[in-house]
Every structure is written in structure tokens, then in C-alpha cells.
Design a protein around this motif. Structure first.
Motif, PDB file in Angstrom:
ATOM      1  N   LEU A 142       0.824  -1.210   0.000  1.00 21.98           N
ATOM      2  CA  LEU A 142       0.000   0.000   0.000  1.00 21.98           C
ATOM      3  C   LEU A 142       0.858   1.259   0.000  1.00 21.98           C
ATOM      4  O   LEU A 142       0.510   2.255  -0.643  1.00 21.98           O
ATOM      5  CB  LEU A 142      -0.916  -0.010   1.229  1.00 21.98           C
ATOM      6  CG  LEU A 142      -1.888   1.164   1.384  1.00 21.98           C
ATOM      7  CD1 LEU A 142      -2.859   1.203   0.219  1.00 21.98           C
ATOM      8  CD2 LEU A 142      -2.639   1.064   2.701  1.00 21.98           C
ATOM      9  N   THR A 143       1.982   1.216   0.698  1.00 19.70           N
ATOM     10  CA  THR A 143       2.874   2.370   0.768  1.00 19.70           C
ATOM     11  C   THR A 143       3.397   2.768  -0.605  1.00 19.70           C
ATOM     12  O   THR A 143       3.612   3.949  -0.878  1.00 19.70           O
ATOM     13  CB  THR A 143       4.060   2.070   1.702  1.00 19.70           C
ATOM     14  OG1 THR A 143       3.568   1.658   2.985  1.00 19.70           O
ATOM     15  CG2 THR A 143       4.940   3.292   1.890  1.00 19.70           C
ATOM     16  N   ASP A 150      -2.832   5.476   1.589  1.00 14.57           N
ATOM     17  CA  ASP A 150      -1.895   5.058   2.632  1.00 14.57           C
ATOM     18  C   ASP A 150      -2.011   5.949   3.860  1.00 14.57           C
ATOM     19  O   ASP A 150      -2.118   5.452   4.987  1.00 14.57           O
ATOM     20  CB  ASP A 150      -0.473   5.100   2.066  1.00 14.57           C
ATOM     21  CG  ASP A 150       0.568   4.682   3.097  1.00 14.57           C
ATOM     22  OD1 ASP A 150       0.294   3.765   3.882  1.00 14.57           O
ATOM     23  OD2 ASP A 150       1.655   5.294   3.113  1.00 14.57           O
ATOM     24  N   GLY A 184       3.299   1.748   9.707  1.00 16.51           N
ATOM     25  CA  GLY A 184       2.741   2.407   8.533  1.00 16.51           C
ATOM     26  C   GLY A 184       3.192   3.851   8.427  1.00 16.51           C
ATOM     27  O   GLY A 184       3.494   4.340   7.333  1.00 16.51           O
ATOM     28  N   SER A 188       5.524   5.336   5.406  1.00 16.46           N
ATOM     29  CA  SER A 188       5.058   6.469   4.606  1.00 16.46           C
ATOM     30  C   SER A 188       6.090   7.591   4.579  1.00 16.46           C
ATOM     31  O   SER A 188       6.381   8.161   3.519  1.00 16.46           O
ATOM     32  CB  SER A 188       3.736   6.998   5.161  1.00 16.46           C
ATOM     33  OG  SER A 188       2.745   6.000   5.163  1.00 16.46           O
TER      34      SER A 188
END
Length: 233
Positions: A142-143, A150, A184, A188
Motif C-alpha cells: 500500500l505504501t 496510505d 505504517g 510512509s
């Protein structure tokens, strides 16, 4: 066509992070294009054919993951079906998330990860740690696919972590959610600042700068009335 350019550049140059003057941020989140080019090369498909297949698979994943997530949360297959059908009627799903764009792949990945975490929480057994590994893979993917999906998803994980403090049964899951939310956030930030030339902050800040500037003019009463069918200076 915006992301088709990025996919074509990767296919021609065999390198990531090229130049896309129409959407400069696109080459720095190339997850959709990587999957499309891989399918195109393996299956001897054109970019259009491979992209269509990726979109179809992503939308199928979105519906299945969303249904299973709702079913896990509500403990009712009927409510899950109703909630999923309601979601499917929104114009965003029908149109914007059906085009060849990075959000079309990112949203299903994020929804799938939500289901995995909710399912793991409901299992109540540490023997299913392999599920967390799948969630880790989804988080990393997803990143690299879409910035806003994200960021919003990481924010949701943080909110879920805070909510777990008010649940007696959420102690075991609290640590898992906190680790995922923090990871996460780190992923990011690392992708935004460590990938050379990533313009994501300038790209996103331009929207907020314009919006707040317009709001300031409106509140100050200095905003000029706009007239139809006239040239604007």
C-alpha cells in the motif's frame, strides 16, 4: 492516460521513478504500473489488456474483502451483503475507482488488510500469526501504490488503536494495532523523504494552499465575483 504514461515509461526504460510531466507524483507510487507491466510481460498482453485485468481483479478483491470485513464486524452475512451493496451504489466506486489509477488498486489492498486485522482480532488465537505476515505485505504494498490511501489508512489504524484502549477485550489486539500504525507511519515517511525526488508533499500541499487561499479571500470579503462568459485576468 495519466498512469498509462508511467506504465509505458517503466516498460520502455526498465527503470522506476521516471518522468511524467502530466502527473509528476505518479512515477513515485508505481505499484499499479508494476503489476500491470508484470502481467503484460508474462501473458504477452498489451498494456490496455493487462490494465483491464488488473482493474477487474482489484474490484473483485474490493467487494469480497469489504463483504468479509462487514461480516466479521456485524456477525451477520445479511447485514454484510446489504452494506456492501450500499457501498457499490456510490458514484466514486462506479466511476473513479474503475479507471486505471493508483487508487483503484490501493483501496482494495487497504480493505483487504482491514479484513485481515479484524479477522485476526476475532480469532483470539496467537497461532494465526501468519495472518499478520499477510497484513505486513499488504501494508508495504500500500505504501508504494497510493499516497492518500496510505495516509488515511494509517490514520484509521491510529484511531483503531486509541479505540482499543476503551475495550476490555482489546488488550491483545492493542499492541498489534499500535505496531502496525507506527510501522505504517514510518513506511510512509521513509517513502516520501528517502526516495530521491519524490514530490508528494508539494503535490498535496498545493491543493490545501489553494483551498485556504480561496477561503481567506471569501472571509476577508476580497474575493471578486466571477461572471459567466467573460475573460478572467
Amino acid at each position: 492516460m495519466l498512469h498509462w504514461i508511467t506504465a509505458d515509461n517503466i516498460l520502455r526504460t526498465q527503470h522506476l521513478f521516471g518522468v511524467n510531466s502530466l502527473l509528476p507524483v505518479s512515477p513515485y507510487y508505481p505499484g499499479l504500473e508494476i503489476v500491470t507491466n508484470a502481467l503484460s510481460s508474462i501473458g504477452s498482453l498489451s498494456t490496455f489488456q493487462a490494465g483491464t485485468a488488473v482493474i477487474a481483479a482489484a474490484r473483485l478483491l474490493m467487494i469480497l474483502a469489504l463483504y468479509m470485513f462487514y461480516e466479521q464486524v456485524t456477525m451477520s452475512s445479511r447485514m454484510a451483503g446489504i452494506a456492501t451493496m450500499i457501498y457499490m451504489t456510490n458514484p466514486h466506486f462506479l466511476f473513479f475507482d474503475a479507471i486505471f489509477s493508483y487508487e483503484t488498486l490501493a483501496l482494495p489492498i487497504a480493505t483487504f488488510m482491514l479484513y485481515i486485522l479484524a479477522r485476526y482480532d476475532g480469532m483470539g488465537n496467537n497461532n494465526y500469526r501468519w495472518m499478520l505476515f499477510i497484513a505486513w505485505v499488504a501494508l508495504v504494498a500500500l505504501t508504494t501504490i497510493h499516497h492518500m490511501t496510505d495516509y488515511v489508512f494509517v490514520g484509521f489504524l491510529a484511531l483503531w488503536t486509541v479505540a482499543s484502549f476503551f475495550q476490555i477485550s482489546g488488550r491483545r489486539m492493542r499492541r498489534v494495532l499500535a505496531v502496525f500504525a507506527l510501522s505504517g507511519l514510518l513506511f510512509s515517511l521513509a517513502w516520501a523523504f528517502l526516495v530521491p525526488g519524490n514530490p508528494v508533499w508539494e503535490y498535496l500541499s498545493s491543493y490545501f494552499t489553494t483551498a485556504f487561499g480561496e477561503l481567506e479571500h471569501i472571509l476577508a470579503g476580497t474575493d471578486k465575483a466571477r461572471q459567466l462568459f467573460t475573460a478572467q485576468d
